[in-house]
Design an enzyme around this catalytic site. Structure first.
Site, PDB file in Angstrom:
ATOM      1  N   ASP A  35      -8.077  -3.718  -3.605  1.00 36.67           N
ATOM      2  CA  ASP A  35      -7.632  -2.407  -3.124  1.00 36.67           C
ATOM      3  C   ASP A  35      -6.436  -1.877  -3.912  1.00 36.67           C
ATOM      4  O   ASP A  35      -6.260  -0.666  -4.071  1.00 36.67           O
ATOM      5  CB  ASP A  35      -7.219  -2.469  -1.648  1.00 36.67           C
ATOM      6  CG  ASP A  35      -8.083  -3.356  -0.787  1.00 36.67           C
ATOM      7  OD1 ASP A  35      -8.500  -4.423  -1.264  1.00 36.67           O
ATOM      8  OD2 ASP A  35      -8.302  -3.006   0.385  1.00 36.67           O
ATOM      9  N   ASP A  90       0.793  -1.225   0.000  1.00 34.48           N
ATOM     10  CA  ASP A  90       0.000   0.000   0.000  1.00 34.48           C
ATOM     11  C   ASP A  90       0.831   1.284   0.000  1.00 34.48           C
ATOM     12  O   ASP A  90       0.376   2.321   0.491  1.00 34.48           O
ATOM     13  CB  ASP A  90      -0.959   0.008   1.194  1.00 34.48           C
ATOM     14  CG  ASP A  90      -2.237  -0.764   0.903  1.00 34.48           C
ATOM     15  OD1 ASP A  90      -2.645  -0.806  -0.271  1.00 34.48           O
ATOM     16  OD2 ASP A  90      -2.822  -1.311   1.847  1.00 34.48           O
TER      17      ASP A  90
END
Length: 374
Positions: free
Chosen positions: A153, A96
């Site tokens: 995501d 991320d």
């Protein structure tokens, strides 16, 4: 074709003042850890190596860009320096880094020309590219023994790879981003535009092994925030590449998201959960989708653009009128009604910093904000 008016400018101005008041309240108490969730008062704080660490400074940079008020810039300036220290010293590497470094280092560089911001952004892109699995054509999610896992995501992290390609004039980063997006289209977006959260591949052969529900209700359900990530992420991929397959995927997901919404325009935490009308809502999914829809409206023909923009404005109107905590000075969060991880029963019906961030980002776009983070 004229744009339909869903929200009058006076309302946007009022909500923007509410945002500033909330941010200024947080600034007044000082923020050292990364805000994550707020139940009924102050945001809790996580270490700066967590995936959510970029959203609070990202809000500050957006406010600085729109207001030119130095306090926002000064408060955001050292955030990515501290994030980098955690990354290097704690070795908490994960997928991320786009969420972390796009709203901090990269935006800082775009707004101020800071070369350390550029360096940190490129280092994050290099790290993300190193997580690419060649056999399966995906970016590996998480760590531990999950070497074959990919999650929806990560579509939002691709933007740091596209930015690095443009910044360095090096196509390798965008090639990896496109390969991952292609895998998502093939294995994670269903024919009706719904999405799965997790796809598990054999990390040696690249063979798809199974789908998992993850933060959604079930393997074959549709976690609404994941659907929003896919909508926004595919739109970004089209914006960077101009390849029609990504625009088609973005519209396919957008149509599923919008057709699945209840009348109030804020989704349940999973679109296919039993008794969805009584299920917890997720305002973070709504704000992410609203910002993504505004982006989608910018890259399609006028008739479709008006549809997507109108939908985004209806979502933002509902969020602003039903879920904001502007009249609750003791509560730091902007949006109530977020659902973090329902299967684990953590952070249900709370304020979530990423829900707040995308709400702020979407409002900024309605006010004509031209810079882009993702």
């Amino acid at each position: 074709m004229e744009k339909p008016i869903i929200i009058d400018p006076a309302s946007i101005d009022l909500w923007w003042k509410g945002v500033q008041n909330k941010v200024d309240t947080m600034l007044s108490r000082g923020i050292e850890l990364a805000p994550h969730a707020a139940q009924s008062g102050a945001y809790d704080g996580l270490k700066l190596d967590q995936w959510i660490s970029g959203f609070w400074p990202g809000m500050l940079w957006i406010l600085y860009d729109l207001t030119a008020e130095e306090r926002y810039k000064l408060s955001a300036w050292e955030w990515d320096t501290r994030m980098e220290r955690h990354l290097l010293e704690d070795n908490h590497f994960h997928h991320d880094v786009g969420f972390q470094y796009l709203p901090t280092s990269v935006l800082k560089y775009k707004l101020t020309g800071d070369m350390d911001g550029r360096r940190r952004g490129l280092a994050a892109a290099n790290f993300l590219a190193g997580r690419f699995n060649l056999a399966g054509q995906f970016l590996r999610a998480w760590n531990r023994d999950l070497t074959g896992w990919a999650i929806i995501d990560c579509m939002m992290n691709l933007s740091i790879l596209f930015w690095a390609s443009e910044e360095l004039q090096d196509p390798r980063f965008s090639q990896i981003a496109c390969a991952h997006a292609d895998t998502v289209i093939k294995h994670m977006i269903r024919g009706d535009g719904s999405t799965c959260h997790i796809a598990v591949f054999d990390p040696i052969t690249g063979e798809l092994l199974e789908h998992m529900g993850g933060q959604g209700f079930a393997q074959d359900s549709c976690w609404s925030r994941g659907n929003a990530w896919a909508l926004y992420g595919m739109t970004n991929t089209y914006r960077y590449t101009k390849k029609e397959k990504y625009l088609h995927a973005a519209q396919q997901v957008a149509h599923h998201f919008l057709s699945s919404l209840p009348e109030e325009m804020v989704p349940p935490w999973d679109f296919r959960v039993p008794n969805a009308s009584g299920a917890p809502r997720d305002t973070s999914a709504a704000s992410i989708a609203a910002s993504g829809l505004l982006e989608l409206a910018e890259v399609v023909q006028a008739e479709d653009a008006n549809k997507y923009r109108s939908a985004a404005e209806r979502i933002l109107k509902s969020l602003s009128e039903r879920y904001t905590a502007f009249d609750e000075p003791q509560h730091e969060g902007i949006l109530r009604g977020g659902t973090g991880h329902k299967p684990a029963e953590t952070n249900v019906n709370v304020s979530l910093i990423y829900g707040d961030y995308y709400y702020v980002e979407a409002l900024a776009k309605l006010q004509g904000w031209k810079h882009r983070v993702f």
